[in-house]
Design a protein around this motif. Structure first.
Motif, PDB file in Angstrom:
ATOM      1  N   THR A 285       0.835  -1.206   0.000  1.00 39.73           N
ATOM      2  CA  THR A 285       0.000   0.000   0.000  1.00 39.73           C
ATOM      3  C   THR A 285       0.869   1.254   0.000  1.00 39.73           C
ATOM      4  O   THR A 285       0.612   2.207  -0.735  1.00 39.73           O
ATOM      5  CB  THR A 285      -0.920   0.014   1.233  1.00 39.73           C
ATOM      6  N   ALA A 286       1.928   1.255   0.837  1.00 42.48           N
ATOM      7  CA  ALA A 286       2.825   2.408   0.879  1.00 42.48           C
ATOM      8  C   ALA A 286       3.525   2.607  -0.463  1.00 42.48           C
ATOM      9  O   ALA A 286       3.686   3.745  -0.931  1.00 42.48           O
ATOM     10  CB  ALA A 286       3.860   2.224   1.987  1.00 42.48           C
ATOM     11  N   ALA A 287       3.933   1.494  -1.101  1.00 44.13           N
ATOM     12  CA  ALA A 287       4.574   1.606  -2.418  1.00 44.13           C
ATOM     13  C   ALA A 287       3.610   2.159  -3.452  1.00 44.13           C
ATOM     14  O   ALA A 287       3.989   2.941  -4.331  1.00 44.13           O
ATOM     15  CB  ALA A 287       5.100   0.239  -2.854  1.00 44.13           C
ATOM     16  N   SER A 288       2.351   1.756  -3.359  1.00 38.82           N
ATOM     17  CA  SER A 288       1.347   2.276  -4.289  1.00 38.82           C
ATOM     18  C   SER A 288       1.133   3.770  -4.085  1.00 38.82           C
ATOM     19  O   SER A 288       0.935   4.520  -5.049  1.00 38.82           O
ATOM     20  CB  SER A 288       0.022   1.531  -4.110  1.00 38.82           C
ATOM     21  N   LEU A 289       1.174   4.226  -2.824  1.00 36.27           N
ATOM     22  CA  LEU A 289       1.062   5.662  -2.569  1.00 36.27           C
ATOM     23  C   LEU A 289       2.253   6.415  -3.142  1.00 36.27           C
ATOM     24  O   LEU A 289       2.091   7.503  -3.722  1.00 36.27           O
ATOM     25  CB  LEU A 289       0.961   5.925  -1.065  1.00 36.27           C
ATOM     26  N   LEU A 290       3.454   5.852  -2.993  1.00 38.71           N
ATOM     27  CA  LEU A 290       4.629   6.501  -3.558  1.00 38.71           C
ATOM     28  C   LEU A 290       4.539   6.541  -5.081  1.00 38.71           C
ATOM     29  O   LEU A 290       4.931   7.525  -5.714  1.00 38.71           O
ATOM     30  CB  LEU A 290       5.893   5.760  -3.118  1.00 38.71           C
ATOM     31  N   ALA A 291       4.002   5.484  -5.664  1.00 39.42           N
ATOM     32  CA  ALA A 291       3.777   5.489  -7.112  1.00 39.42           C
ATOM     33  C   ALA A 291       2.728   6.514  -7.499  1.00 39.42           C
ATOM     34  O   ALA A 291       2.828   7.168  -8.546  1.00 39.42           O
ATOM     35  CB  ALA A 291       3.353   4.095  -7.578  1.00 39.42           C
ATOM     36  N   LEU A 292       1.702   6.671  -6.657  1.00 48.39           N
ATOM     37  CA  LEU A 292       0.659   7.658  -6.938  1.00 48.39           C
ATOM     38  C   LEU A 292       1.223   9.073  -6.888  1.00 48.39           C
ATOM     39  O   LEU A 292       0.792   9.954  -7.647  1.00 48.39           O
ATOM     40  CB  LEU A 292      -0.481   7.507  -5.935  1.00 48.39           C
ATOM     41  N   ILE A 293       2.194   9.295  -5.990  1.00 48.04           N
ATOM     42  CA  ILE A 293       2.910  10.572  -6.010  1.00 48.04           C
ATOM     43  C   ILE A 293       3.504  10.796  -7.397  1.00 48.04           C
ATOM     44  O   ILE A 293       3.485  11.904  -7.940  1.00 48.04           O
ATOM     45  CB  ILE A 293       4.013  10.595  -4.931  1.00 48.04           C
TER      46      ILE A 293
END
Length: 457
Positions: A285-293
């Motif tokens: 989930t955290a990696a997906s948020l960083l990707a969303l950034i």
């Protein structure tokens, strides 16, 4: 009397003669290949942040120890850039980029065999750092300087945004691979991908428009031949550093860009995932948020490139650093163990600002340093990466000592306030130095071009 013959009508075929076909300028092909290279390079650099917890669990290494490899990577990434720009002038873009990609492939592949922390530093810190640094911002500056006279800011923004777009692909996929199949599967993918990206570079990359008998995109007349490289890339890079270091503008740009690196790649890029995991958020989930950034970074950086062609670059940088500092000061209150509206708001707000600083910084380098701009920007980028490396290491040590990242977020917000002051101290300056190519001419202006192609896009 003979009858006067009527005028012969024009042949019907001439009335339907097709209009000349519009040809796509080869600059856009070169830009497309460059985009692919930078997409891959960004994805390769993002992998260590995904492996921190996995390496800690398997080998028992502290986050500070693991962060040291990232610090070496970021430092070499920055210090390689100015020399890479000179090497591209001496040996050609294609050769330098292909060698860089193969270095990344070897470095990431050897990581699978490591057993000691120094091996992580050697493989991911030194080899991947050198390889990715050879395709840093100086590469994009060289491409836009050689191939484009119109839309330089926009193309610079698009190529810069490739870093964020690369994270869109590699972060979610890499996080899934690490979680499902272990960290070794992720480094295998990086190694194979780096080798694959080298193929279109070999097939499609060209050095200058003159090689194809073209003018740079947007040029309307022939330009002076490029200054011949003297064969001493190291000497030239150091000479440019010596000359540019006499300028107040260089130190203001280098200082503000060091803070840019500290507050992006050094802190958020390296530690956002473990920081979110500290609050109970799954790594995927955290990696997906960083990707969303990265999604919003693409939008923000391209828009920043468009603005750079129209708005004072100094004012753009002042706004960007001010907004970034505000978002980082608020981040400790926004962290949660699951997806909540506040953390999503941070992702959007911060993402739009992530590397929006690059197009106006490149534009200011062009304005102040003319034909040496790619090498000067390479040195400015070196300061960016040194700032990132210092903060990447310090943040890991702070986490080990304090048990959380709160202090690092607040300190980063304060650094952004310093960057605002540095940007406000910049002056307009004169476009380029005497003998330089001027504001529009970046390093390596095309050699004596041949005929221009009609109606190119």
């Amino acid at each position: 009397m003979t009858e006067r013959s009527a005028p012969t009508p024009a042949p019907a075929a001439s009335l339907s003669t097709p209009a000349p076909r519009r040809r796509v300028h080869y600059a856009w092909v070169v830009a497309g290949v460059s985009l692919l290279v930078l997409l891959g390079s960004a994805g390769f650099r993002s992998t260590p942040s995904l492996m921190m917890d996995a390496l800690h669990n398997e080998f028992g290494w502290s986050l500070g120890t693991i962060s040291s490899a990232t610090s070496v990577n970021l430092t070499l990434y920055g210090l390689t850039a100015p020399f890479a720009a000179a090497l591209m002038d001496r040996f050609g873009v294609r050769l330098v980029v292909v060698c860089a990609l193969l270095t990344i492939s070897v470095g990431s592949g050897l990581t699978m065999l490591m057993r000691e922390p120094w091996q992580l530093v050697l493989c991911w810190g030194v080899l991947v750092g050198l390889g990715s640094g050879s395709m840093a911002g100086a590469f994009a500056t060289t491409i836009t300087g050689r191939w484009f006279r119109a839309r330089q800011g926009l193309v610079t923004g698009v190529l810069t945004a490739a870093g964020a777009a690369g994270n869109l692909v590699f972060l979610p996929v890499g996080a899934w691979l690490v979680e499902q199949h272990g960290w070794r599967s992720a480094v295998v993918v990086v190694s194979l991908a780096a080798t694959a990206v080298a193929v279109p570079v070999l097939l499609l990359m060209r050095e200058r428009p003159a090689d194809l008998g073209l003018l740079p995109y947007g040029a309307t007349e022939e330009e002076p031949p490029a200054t011949a490289a003297d064969g001493r890339a190291l000497a030239r890079s150091l000479r440019v550093l010596r000359d540019s270091a006499r300028s107040r503008a260089f130190w203001l740009l280098a200082g503000s860009f060091a803070i840019c690196g500290a507050t992006t790649a050094g802190l958020v890029g390296t530690h956002f995932i473990p920081a979110a995991h500290d609050h109970g958020m799954p790594v995927t989930t955290a990696a997906s948020l960083l990707a969303l950034i990265g999604v919003f970074d693409v939008v923000g950086t391209v828009f920043s490139g468009w603005l750079t062609d129209r708005v004072d670059s100094r004012m753009l940088l002042t706004v960007y650093y001010g907004l970034r500092g505000l978002s980082l000061l608020l981040l400790p209150q926004l962290m949660a163990g699951s997806l909540q509206p506040p953390i999503l708001a941070f992702v959007v707000f911060y993402g739009l600002d992530w590397v929006a600083t690059v197009p106006p910084t490149v534009a200011l380098c062009r304005r102040h340093f003319g034909e040496d701009a790619p090498i000067v920007f390479g040195w400015v980028l070196a300061s960016h990466q040194i700032g990132a490396a210092v903060v990447a290491g310090l943040a890991g040590l702070a986490r080990d000592a304090l048990g959380n990242y709160d202090l690092t977020w607040y300190a980063a917000g304060g650094l952004c306030a310093v960057a605002v002051g540095l940007c406000l101290a910049l002056r307009t300056g004169r476009p380029g130095r005497p003998g330089a190519a001027g504001a529009a001419g970046a390093a390596g202006a095309a050699g004596a071009p041949g005929k221009a192609v009609t109606a190119e896009v």
